[in-house]
Write an enzyme that holds these catalytic residues in place. Structure first.
Site, PDB file in Angstrom:
ATOM      1  N   ASP A 130       7.410  75.338  38.655  1.00 25.80           N
ATOM      2  CA  ASP A 130       6.655  74.094  38.487  1.00 25.80           C
ATOM      3  C   ASP A 130       6.836  73.536  37.082  1.00 25.80           C
ATOM      4  OD1 ASP A 130       4.926  72.063  39.197  1.00 25.80           O
ATOM      5  OD2 ASP A 130       3.413  73.416  40.024  1.00 25.80           O
ATOM      6  N   ASP A 175       3.087  66.487  45.972  1.00 22.96           N
ATOM      7  CA  ASP A 175       1.794  67.166  46.096  1.00 22.96           C
ATOM      8  C   ASP A 175       0.963  66.515  47.191  1.00 22.96           C
ATOM      9  OD1 ASP A 175       2.094  69.154  44.290  1.00 22.96           O
ATOM     10  OD2 ASP A 175       0.786  68.313  42.754  1.00 22.96           O
TER      11      ASP A 175
HETATM   12  C1  GLA Z   1       1.379  71.462  40.809  1.00 23.62           C
HETATM   13  C2  GLA Z   1       2.151  71.719  42.078  1.00 23.62           C
HETATM   14  C3  GLA Z   1       1.199  72.199  43.151  1.00 23.62           C
HETATM   15  C4  GLA Z   1       0.535  73.462  42.701  1.00 23.62           C
HETATM   16  C5  GLA Z   1      -0.172  73.215  41.383  1.00 23.62           C
HETATM   17  C6  GLA Z   1      -0.684  74.495  40.807  1.00 23.62           C
HETATM   18  O1  GLA Z   1       0.527  70.384  40.940  1.00 23.62           O
HETATM   19  O2  GLA Z   1       2.840  70.585  42.466  1.00 23.62           O
HETATM   20  O3  GLA Z   1       1.893  72.414  44.353  1.00 23.62           O
HETATM   21  O4  GLA Z   1       1.485  74.462  42.573  1.00 23.62           O
HETATM   22  O5  GLA Z   1       0.676  72.626  40.419  1.00 23.62           O
HETATM   23  O6  GLA Z   1      -1.306  74.297  39.587  1.00 23.62           O
END
Ligand code: GLA
Length: 729
Positions: free
Chosen positions: A471, A539
């Site tokens: 990430d 997301d």
């Molecule tokens: C980001 C990712 C999510 C999740 C969060 C965790 O937003 O895109 O899928 O993994 O971080 O903090």
């Protein structure tokens, strides 16, 4: 060229100059041709990119009837200086303060890299300053793709400053240029925008440094000689830059009504010092030409990417359950084991442990405020470590994956306190946080070692880690590196630092599946996808908005890289409530996963999930490797469909979604043009008791399905259908 070139034969070697005769350089694929024109005085102009006209020699002596002494012929690689007055791909400032560069022909080579790929390298030189540019054009014959980049060498005897150093330029001549590009934001990536270009310059760019593809994406489609974006008709040129840092793609319609497009690293604040004798390699720019609309342009890009760009597309993440939306930071061993039990019982194949497992005892990651950088397991949540969770998943027949965000550091962490000089910042300015975190400086080789080490040590946490979700939840602000002498090199060097870490990881871990995630689709680019098997598309897991996000994403990137998860309702991002079947039918058109607390599901819902996951396993190879045919457009149509067809056209899977109520009198009719008109296909709807198609289970000719089409009873909003289509032997 195909068929004429013996493999690896160099059949045209460097010529010193064009001499007193004009000549052409022709770069060809099965259905496209790019022609550069070398004038007798050595200038090289961009002559043509589009449909093939074969013999390039016929254009020798071409007259544009424009004033040749007025700088109106577009250079193949426009450098600032001389007669050139349009946007410049290359702008050099010399130690003398001089700002002109005049590139002329110094030869070209053509070589066959394989049966499918021909490489043309055009050499240009500025005789006064010694600046040299090699323009690479790799033509992928079968895929109708040309990949181009520039290598800029300082052949002078003093350092120079490259104020811009784009990868490549093309020039088009059409009556209209309809530019389709992407815009968006977090949880709203890859929204489509189409506009007719007018005179002047239009740029799509990102100067966010990392997480560069939330707002725009370094890619585009240009529909030529039309005001309409068409899936099936007309000439389209699509492009995508292979780069995960700042980019700029600049479109200029000039006084001659021609359109020049230059693409590459964004020059804003990024002048690059090039020492004498050094060469700067710019990122690849991918182009494809289609005379059959946007659909064929996407298929060209997808098949090229699967064959030549993506990191091992044969190894795709299995269907998975990720615990993020199910638990967020609030989990323990028992909760995770319960999730794994449920995932296994529904037929899912991998469990992915998301954010929240680390921070050690001092900065446990119970929210997003702390812990990044301290990659030790949280002893309270997971007193027996991550290994027991992985072992438990394995004991249930599941693979195991885990989340990291190795480029980041929380102010509340040991790492931040121990290594303040590793943080991206400028002295004397506040170091701003986004999501309470700072960025580590990947320009610095020590930081590269650290980031590699995070990956490496995470891989040792358990036996058998099959998947890493990488990430990246902030972008660059107040760019600055304590390591660099000149911070204008920051942008380029950061991305190179990232790639160098990726390369080390791939050397040691060629088989682990890596997901490129940056708050969702913030790192959806072919640069990252050279090292990562897939990306987290967004997301936003809500199915209705996902139809649009996935539609946009798949114009450029193939479904095999698009993580797509079923989540709970009301959806956590949009609040919308959609039926479970609709959520599955949308997620199954990408790489399927689930992201919820399965113990909140009813038995009936779990039964449906089991059935949908089971049928997905039967056809998912089509989603990953089939040719994509879009039917309609969710921005215009109430009911939108797409189909993936196997290469031999013997199997297909078709998805349809009603996204707006269309009244009682209208019903969707989809012409399935991607099938073989000569074959007979059995049409079977999946995962339903009662089909929405009157002919369900019967066979129809490909010609019927293409000319009349599949009419469906899908009146209600959020009706959806999946059909498996198989040719009779
Ligand atoms: C980001 C990712 C999510 C999740 C969060 C965790 O937003 O895109 O899928 O993994 O971080 O903090």
């Amino acid at each position: 060229m195909k068929g004429f070139l013996p493999f690896a034969l160099l059949f045209f070697s460097l010529a010193a100059s064009a001499g007193d005769k004009a000549e052409t350089v022709s770069i060809e694929t099965a259905g496209s041709q790019m022609v550069l024109y070398v004038h007798p005085d050595g200038e090289v102009s961009f002559f043509h990119y589009g449909a093939r006209f074969d013999d390039p020699e016929q254009v020798i002596g071409y007259k544009s009837y424009r004033r040749w002494d007025y700088g109106t012929e577009p250079p193949a690689y426009p450098a600032r200086g001389g007669r050139h007055f349009n946007q410049s791909a290359l702008a050099v400032k010399y130690h003398t303060g001089d700002i002109n560069t005049e590139l002329t022909y110094a030869g070209h080579t053509v070589s066959a890299l394989s049966d499918d790929i021909t490489r043309t390298v055009l050499s240009l030189r500025d005789s006064k300053t010694g600046i040299g540019v090699e323009l690479y054009y790799d033509a992928y014959y079968d895929e109708d793709v040309i990949v181009s980049h520039a290598e800029i060498t300082n052949g002078g005897n003093r350092p120079v400053r490259l104020e811009s150093y784009y990868s490549s330029g093309i020039v088009l001549d059409a009556s209209e240029y309809l530019l389709t590009h992407f815009y968006g934001a977090w949880a709203r990536e890859m929204q489509l925008e189409s506009e007719l270009l007018t005179h002047g310059i239009k740029s799509i760019r990102s100067i966010k440094g990392v997480r560069t593809t939330h707002t725009e994406n370094p890619s585009f489609m240009l529909s030529l000689n039309t005001e309409t974006f068409s899936e099936e008709y007309g000439e389209v040129i699509a492009g995508a830059l292979v780069w995960s840092g700042n980019y700029s793609i600049d479109f200029q319609v000039d006084e001659t009504n021609r359109l020049s497009v230059i693409s590459g690293v964004c020059p804003d604040g990024a002048a690059y010092s090039l020492d004498k004798g050094k060469t700067l390699h710019t990122p690849d720019m991918i182009y494809t030409y289609s005379c059959r609309g946007a659909g064929q342009a996407s298929r060209n890009l997808h098949s090229w990417a699967r064959k030549y760009c993506l990191y091992d597309p044969s190894s795709v993440a299995p269907s998975l359950l990720n615990n993020w939306e199910g638990t967020y930071f609030d989990f323990n061993e028992d909760i995770l084991k319960g999730i794994i039990d449920n995932a296994a019982s529904m037929g899912l194949e991998m469990f992915v442990l998301d954010d929240g497992w680390f921070g050690g005892k001092d900065y446990p990651r119970n929210d997003s405020d702390q812990g990044l950088g301290d990659w030790q397991v949280d002893p309270v949540k997971l007193p027996n470590g991550v290994g027991v969770i992985a072992d438990y998943a394995h004991s249930k027949g599941l693979k195991f994956g885990i989340w990291i965000e190795p480029e980041m550091v929380s102010p509340e962490s040991h790492l931040a306190k121990d290594h303040p000089d590793w943080i991206v910042k400028e002295d004397g300015r506040e170091v701003t946080t986004i999501r309470r975190q700072w960025l580590l400086d990947l320009c610095n080789p020590e930081v590269q070692d650290f980031v590699f080490g995070v990956f490496d040590s995470t891989m040792q946490l358990a036996d058998g880690i099959d998947y890493i979700k990488w990430d990246c939840n902030r972008h660059v602000e107040s760019a600055g590196s304590a390591y660099l002498k000149d911070n204008s090199g920051f942008w380029f060097d950061y991305t190179q630092g990232l790639y160098s870490v990726y390369r080390r990881i791939r050397e040691k871990y060629p088989d682990v599946i890596i997901q490129s995630c940056a708050s969702g689709g913030g790192r959806m680019d072919y640069g990252a996808l050279r090292y990562c098997n897939e990306a987290w598309t967004s997301d936003n897991t809500e199915a209705l908005t996902r139809v649009f996000i996935q539609y946009g994403t798949n114009l450029i990137y193939p479904a095999v890289v698009c993580g797509s998860h079923v989540s709970a309702v009301p959806n956590h991002q949009t609040g919308n409530i959609t039926p479970l079947k609709f959520r599955f039918d949308v997620a199954c058109s990408g790489r399927l996963g689930m992201e919820l607390q399965p113990s909140d599901m009813t038995d009936e819902e779990k039964d449906f999930a089991r059935k949908a996951i089971g049928s997905y396993k039967q056809y998912r190879d089509l989603v990953y490797y089939g040719d994509l045919y879009r039917m309609g457009n969710p921005y215009k149509d109430d009911c939108y469909a797409l189909m993936y067809v196997s290469e031999d056209k013997s199997r297909a899977v078709f998805f349809a979604y009603t996204i707006k109520y269309m009244g009682r009198t209208q019903r969707p009719l989809f012409r399935l043009t991607g099938l073989d008109p000569e074959k007979k296909y059995r049409i079977s709807e999946l995962n339903v008791g009662k089909s929405c198609f009157w002919g369900n289970g019967r066979t129809f000719t490909g010609s019927y399905l293409a000319s009349h089409g599949l009419n469906l009873n899908m009146e209600k909003v959020y009706s959806s259908a999946v059909f498996y289509i198989e040719a009779e032997q």
